[in-house]
Design an enzyme around this catalytic site. Sequence first.
Site, PDB file in Angstrom:
ATOM      1  N   ASN A   9      10.348   4.481  -5.496  1.00  0.00           N
ATOM      2  CA  ASN A   9      10.740   5.290  -4.340  1.00  0.00           C
ATOM      3  C   ASN A   9      12.003   4.672  -3.739  1.00  0.00           C
ATOM      4  OD1 ASN A   9      10.942   6.770  -2.001  1.00  0.00           O
ATOM      5  ND2 ASN A   9       9.107   5.915  -1.031  1.00  0.00           N
ATOM      6  N   TRP A  10      13.122   5.298  -4.025  1.00  0.00           N
ATOM      7  CA  TRP A  10      14.406   4.747  -3.555  1.00  0.00           C
ATOM      8  C   TRP A  10      14.640   5.004  -2.061  1.00  0.00           C
ATOM      9  CZ3 TRP A  10      18.666   6.243  -7.721  1.00  0.00           C
ATOM     10  CH2 TRP A  10      18.342   5.635  -8.928  1.00  0.00           C
ATOM     11  N   LYS A  11      13.841   5.889  -1.487  1.00  0.00           N
ATOM     12  CA  LYS A  11      14.029   6.292  -0.079  1.00  0.00           C
ATOM     13  C   LYS A  11      15.471   6.771   0.129  1.00  0.00           C
ATOM     14  CE  LYS A  11      10.275   3.244   1.066  1.00  0.00           C
ATOM     15  NZ  LYS A  11       9.586   2.399   2.035  1.00  0.00           N
ATOM     16  N   HIS A  97       4.243  10.761   2.269  1.00  0.00           N
ATOM     17  CA  HIS A  97       4.597   9.346   2.462  1.00  0.00           C
ATOM     18  C   HIS A  97       4.526   9.004   3.953  1.00  0.00           C
ATOM     19  CE1 HIS A  97       6.968   5.691   2.679  1.00  0.00           C
ATOM     20  NE2 HIS A  97       6.660   5.517   1.414  1.00  0.00           N
ATOM     21  N   GLU A 167      -1.286   3.461   0.066  1.00  0.00           N
ATOM     22  CA  GLU A 167      -0.266   2.571   0.624  1.00  0.00           C
ATOM     23  C   GLU A 167      -0.639   2.189   2.055  1.00  0.00           C
ATOM     24  OE1 GLU A 167       3.920   2.972  -1.043  1.00  0.00           O
ATOM     25  OE2 GLU A 167       3.613   4.787   0.107  1.00  0.00           O
ATOM     26  N   GLY A 173       7.285  -2.442   3.256  1.00  0.00           N
ATOM     27  CA  GLY A 173       8.512  -3.094   3.707  1.00  0.00           C
ATOM     28  C   GLY A 173       8.359  -4.587   3.966  1.00  0.00           C
ATOM     29  N   GLY A 236       8.880   0.394  -3.447  1.00  0.00           N
ATOM     30  CA  GLY A 236      10.001   0.784  -2.594  1.00  0.00           C
ATOM     31  C   GLY A 236      11.199  -0.109  -2.821  1.00  0.00           C
TER      32      GLY A 236
HETATM   33  P1  PGA Z   1       7.985  -1.243  -0.220  1.00  0.00           P
HETATM   34  O1  PGA Z   1       7.819   0.352   0.026  1.00  0.00           O
HETATM   35  O2  PGA Z   1       7.715  -1.480  -1.695  1.00  0.00           O
HETATM   36  O3  PGA Z   1       9.401  -1.543   0.163  1.00  0.00           O
HETATM   37  O4  PGA Z   1       6.982  -1.902   0.634  1.00  0.00           O
HETATM   38  C1  PGA Z   1       6.789   1.081  -0.556  1.00  0.00           C
HETATM   39  C2  PGA Z   1       6.833   2.521  -0.090  1.00  0.00           C
HETATM   40  O5  PGA Z   1       7.147   2.780   1.066  1.00  0.00           O
HETATM   41  O6  PGA Z   1       6.563   3.447  -0.885  1.00  0.00           O
END
Ligand code: PGA
Length: 258
Positions: A9-11, A97, A167, A173, A236
């Site tokens: 998930n590149w956001k 999400h 999640e 994060g 992420g």
């Molecule tokens: P993260 O994010 O790996 O940076 O904790 C995961 C996500 O939000 O899907």
Amino acid sequence: MRDVLVVANWKMNPTTIRDARRICAGALRGATTAQGVHVVVCPPNLFLPELAAELKKSKVVTLGVQDLSSEEAGAYTGQISASMLLPYKVVWALLGHSERRALGETDGHVALKVRHAIAKGISPILCIGERERNDEGAFYTLIRTQLEVVFALLKRKDIVKLTIAYEPVWAIGKSASEAMSAAQLYEMALYIRKILIERYGRATASEVRILYGGAVKAENAHTLVRDSGVDGLLVGSASLDPKQFGAILRAVSVRPAP
Ligand code: PGA
């Protein structure tokens, strides 16, 4: 045995197509050095046409989106529909999400999106997870509700098309040391599987993939998959670093490709 699914998930990253191409090429390289692993890259929508061309021949990396409208077309400012995405070989959609839920998306909205994705032939990855934990275990009820609102809208036969990404929001994060432990994850994966079994029976329940996301890094990827019984990971920030992402893929690989 099915492949371990690793979703990137590149956001809202990166900011240039040049970097998007580089990160995508890294994911492709990483996927080909791992065995028994399938990678889903979820970039910002604008990069899809170009990345679809780059991944045209790949069987080990496919594309997903980070959200999807529950509607086909119409007065929905800022949204994108499944029909617009299908020409770009979008196979998967992250739905619900926590960063979208934080903007006001409810379980009801998420359920409509999941149903629409399935109707359009896009595989939904339903994201669920509690914001915090307390000793009374109220988060278990929350997880059950997040699932049941979606199940209520789906036909029985469609349930196997669903992937569930658990999640815990408190881990997203964070650093690897703040991620969930494999032991805690084992319990939650078992709980989710039990809800599925109660409703759909053992055979169907075993076909639904359960993923874990939240502070997945190279150092905890192996234990999170092997010691918890989940079917894959949602990654992420570590998915933006080709070196680290490659290490995650190798860590969950059945055995590294020669
Ligand atoms: P993260 O994010 O790996 O940076 O904790 C995961 C996500 O939000 O899907």
